[in-house]
Design an enzyme around this catalytic site. Sequence first.
Site, PDB file in Angstrom:
ATOM      1  N   LYS A  31     -86.778  48.533 109.868  1.00 27.19           N
ATOM      2  CA  LYS A  31     -86.172  48.341 108.542  1.00 27.19           C
ATOM      3  C   LYS A  31     -85.580  49.641 108.012  1.00 27.19           C
ATOM      4  CE  LYS A  31     -89.772  50.388 106.369  1.00 27.19           C
ATOM      5  NZ  LYS A  31     -89.803  51.430 105.328  1.00 27.19           N
ATOM      6  N   THR A  70     -87.035  48.542 100.920  1.00 29.35           N
ATOM      7  CA  THR A  70     -86.456  49.761 101.459  1.00 29.35           C
ATOM      8  C   THR A  70     -84.934  49.779 101.326  1.00 29.35           C
ATOM      9  OG1 THR A  70     -88.252  49.692 103.077  1.00 29.35           O
ATOM     10  CG2 THR A  70     -86.559  51.331 103.443  1.00 29.35           C
TER      11      THR A  70
END
Length: 340
Positions: free
Chosen positions: A194, A251
Amino acid sequence: MEKQRIAVLGPGSWGTALAQVLAENGHVVTIWGNKPEQIKEINEQHTNRHYLPNLKMDSGIRAEQSLEVAIDQADVVLFVLPTKAIRSVAHEFNQIVKNKPHIVHASKGLEQGTHKRISEVLAEEIAPNNREEIVVLSGPSHAEEVSVHDITTITAASREQEAAQYVQALFMNDYFRIYTNTDVIGVETGAALKNIIAIGAGALAGLGFGDDAKAAIMTRGLAEISRLGVAMGANPLTFIGLSGVGDLIVTCTSVHSRNWRAGNLLGKGHSLDEVLENMGMVVEGVATTKAAKELAALLHVEMPITESIYQVLYEGKDIHQAARDIMLREGKVENEFSIE
């Protein structure tokens, strides 16, 4: 749960925030680092201003520069180190540990060269008779928010459910909730990859694109993460959980994310060297991009977003051109990823 002795290896922002959670839960916490001035600040002022400037740390948290002292008689050793430091510290730990503590890690990345997950590195370096089963702690979380008691939910993953439940009990409180999982591969893969997509999301924002572009890169980024994860042996359902889509959302959308901030600066025209110099903290996604690109090639997995970000980071490709090129790829069917 009875009071436990816990050594946190790594006094960065996440290590500090997790140490604070554990101390508030009544455990005896020692935090280990290699910078004398930081150790002194934590012990004397109960602050760690470089990483969490607004946090007043629990006065019971003790900082140590000696690894041997920090881990002495620890029930739990929590690795919260940059990926590149994991193997060397685990090797040293294995030489000096005198008991058999639980091993937990909350780091996110893939080892350069070997492409191994962090739990694999720990298992290689720490002999089975020197540890209990390894547990991975991961999910959508920012140290800045955990440190002020924002509601946070993450995952404790281990091949042994009892080990994951033990870590769950260590950390659970009214603002920090832990779920358990046995898919270590999926949890670690989602955690590492990610960061690559977050660099891309930040870059798109830096280039001036809006919410449509953000949604596109997150959705197609999740498809890439899932493809590689399943090729590595992960359960595909893990990627729609906390350590998959949950961690990806937080994120790719927050200024707290150093990977997003790095990408944002790249999108605004800064060089990678300038970005890394100004960040002042490790940007794990940069190294992970290289490892993931190499691993995808070995496993014959298509990862066009990762490939484009790699070209920008390591081959000097113009970031505007990279964005155009990925949009002009040959048309695809959305659900091309299938599970046999």
